[in-house]
Motif scaffolding. Sequence first.
Motif, PDB file in Angstrom:
ATOM      1  N   ALA A  45       0.837  -1.195   0.000  1.00 24.99           N
ATOM      2  CA  ALA A  45       0.000   0.000   0.000  1.00 24.99           C
ATOM      3  C   ALA A  45       0.872   1.245   0.000  1.00 24.99           C
ATOM      4  CB  ALA A  45      -0.921   0.008   1.221  1.00 24.99           C
ATOM      5  N   VAL A  46       0.413   2.248  -0.752  1.00 26.97           N
ATOM      6  CA  VAL A  46       1.099   3.536  -0.801  1.00 26.97           C
ATOM      7  C   VAL A  46       0.084   4.582  -0.361  1.00 26.97           C
ATOM      8  CG1 VAL A  46       2.326   5.187  -2.235  1.00 26.97           C
ATOM      9  CG2 VAL A  46       2.516   2.752  -2.718  1.00 26.97           C
ATOM     10  N   GLY A  57       3.041   9.238   0.646  1.00 34.03           N
ATOM     11  CA  GLY A  57       4.215   8.496   0.204  1.00 34.03           C
ATOM     12  C   GLY A  57       4.689   7.403   1.126  1.00 34.03           C
ATOM     13  N   GLN A  58       3.967   7.093   2.188  1.00 31.72           N
ATOM     14  CA  GLN A  58       4.366   5.993   3.066  1.00 31.72           C
ATOM     15  C   GLN A  58       4.083   4.671   2.367  1.00 31.72           C
ATOM     16  OE1 GLN A  58       2.196   6.470   6.684  1.00 31.72           O
ATOM     17  NE2 GLN A  58       3.436   8.184   7.384  1.00 31.72           N
ATOM     18  N   ASP A  73      -3.040   5.023  -3.040  1.00 27.86           N
ATOM     19  CA  ASP A  73      -4.041   6.039  -2.739  1.00 27.86           C
ATOM     20  C   ASP A  73      -4.179   6.968  -3.938  1.00 27.86           C
ATOM     21  OD1 ASP A  73      -5.090   8.677  -1.534  1.00 27.86           O
ATOM     22  OD2 ASP A  73      -5.319   7.239   0.104  1.00 27.86           O
ATOM     23  N   GLU A  74      -5.364   7.534  -4.120  1.00 26.94           N
ATOM     24  CA  GLU A  74      -5.585   8.472  -5.225  1.00 26.94           C
ATOM     25  C   GLU A  74      -4.628   9.650  -5.150  1.00 26.94           C
ATOM     26  OE1 GLU A  74     -10.310   8.201  -6.276  1.00 26.94           O
ATOM     27  OE2 GLU A  74      -9.719   9.338  -4.496  1.00 26.94           O
ATOM     28  N   ALA A  75      -4.282  10.073  -3.940  1.00 27.45           N
ATOM     29  CA  ALA A  75      -3.420  11.233  -3.753  1.00 27.45           C
ATOM     30  C   ALA A  75      -1.934  10.887  -3.804  1.00 27.45           C
ATOM     31  CB  ALA A  75      -3.748  11.904  -2.412  1.00 27.45           C
ATOM     32  N   ALA A  76      -1.594   9.610  -3.959  1.00 30.39           N
ATOM     33  CA  ALA A  76      -0.180   9.205  -3.993  1.00 30.39           C
ATOM     34  C   ALA A  76       0.470   9.707  -5.276  1.00 30.39           C
ATOM     35  CB  ALA A  76      -0.056   7.690  -3.899  1.00 30.39           C
ATOM     36  N   GLU A  77       1.695  10.141  -5.155  1.00 33.76           N
ATOM     37  CA  GLU A  77       2.426  10.612  -6.329  1.00 33.76           C
ATOM     38  C   GLU A  77       2.924   9.427  -7.138  1.00 33.76           C
ATOM     39  OE1 GLU A  77       5.480  13.335  -5.209  1.00 33.76           O
ATOM     40  OE2 GLU A  77       4.102  14.582  -4.047  1.00 33.76           O
ATOM     41  N   ASN A  78       3.039   9.631  -8.433  1.00 35.25           N
ATOM     42  CA  ASN A  78       3.456   8.550  -9.332  1.00 35.25           C
ATOM     43  C   ASN A  78       4.852   8.043  -9.022  1.00 35.25           C
ATOM     44  OD1 ASN A  78       1.044   8.605 -10.697  1.00 35.25           O
ATOM     45  ND2 ASN A  78       1.764   9.986 -12.297  1.00 35.25           N
ATOM     46  N   GLN A  79       5.721   8.884  -8.512  1.00 33.48           N
ATOM     47  CA  GLN A  79       7.100   8.449  -8.256  1.00 33.48           C
ATOM     48  C   GLN A  79       7.153   7.325  -7.223  1.00 33.48           C
ATOM     49  OE1 GLN A  79       9.252  11.819  -6.827  1.00 33.48           O
ATOM     50  NE2 GLN A  79       8.163  11.915  -4.885  1.00 33.48           N
ATOM     51  N   ARG A  98       8.558   3.632  -8.088  1.00 30.67           N
ATOM     52  CA  ARG A  98       9.644   3.032  -7.297  1.00 30.67           C
ATOM     53  C   ARG A  98       9.308   1.580  -6.955  1.00 30.67           C
ATOM     54  NH1 ARG A  98      10.603   6.144  -2.115  1.00 30.67           N
ATOM     55  NH2 ARG A  98      11.469   7.665  -3.558  1.00 30.67           N
ATOM     56  N   ILE A  99       8.051   1.311  -6.654  1.00 27.89           N
ATOM     57  CA  ILE A  99       7.624  -0.057  -6.344  1.00 27.89           C
ATOM     58  C   ILE A  99       7.674  -0.923  -7.604  1.00 27.89           C
ATOM     59  CG2 ILE A  99       5.682  -1.465  -5.577  1.00 27.89           C
ATOM     60  CD1 ILE A  99       4.900   0.969  -3.806  1.00 27.89           C
TER      61      ILE A  99
END
Length: 136
Positions: free
Chosen positions: A67-68, A72-73, A107-113, A117-118
């Motif tokens: 989960a992201v 960014g966690q 999450d919808e608000a998670a940044e693509n970077q 990375r995952i």
Amino acid sequence: MKSGLMKKRDDDENTGEIHLTPMLDVVFILLIFFIVTSVFVTEAGIDVNKPDASTALPRSQDLILIAVSGDGQIWIDGEQIDGRFVRSRFERRLAETPNASVVIQGDEAAENQHVLRILEAARDANITSVSISTEN
């Protein structure tokens, strides 16, 4: 002599009784065993607001849920980990279940970077099946 005969009759009457207490103990122990060993739903560690998708397909394999969060966690198996250690965690899980696939719950608000990375860590760990979890 008469009292000895009376005592023997009482012992004979008690031998025909069935004691239910040990049987109930066994039933309750079995009930507890089945409750504890039942299959639980695995979660990545946090609740995320997944994006909507029109072409979602269900997955039914050995899954590595990651989960992201919006900030960014990164969470795997209920444990927050540093993004630098995602590949090593994937390699450890692949040692346990070689055909595992990764499901990213971003999450919808998670940044693509963070998601990229995952994806890069999964590619470096030789995981061929990676998908992103969405809402139907």
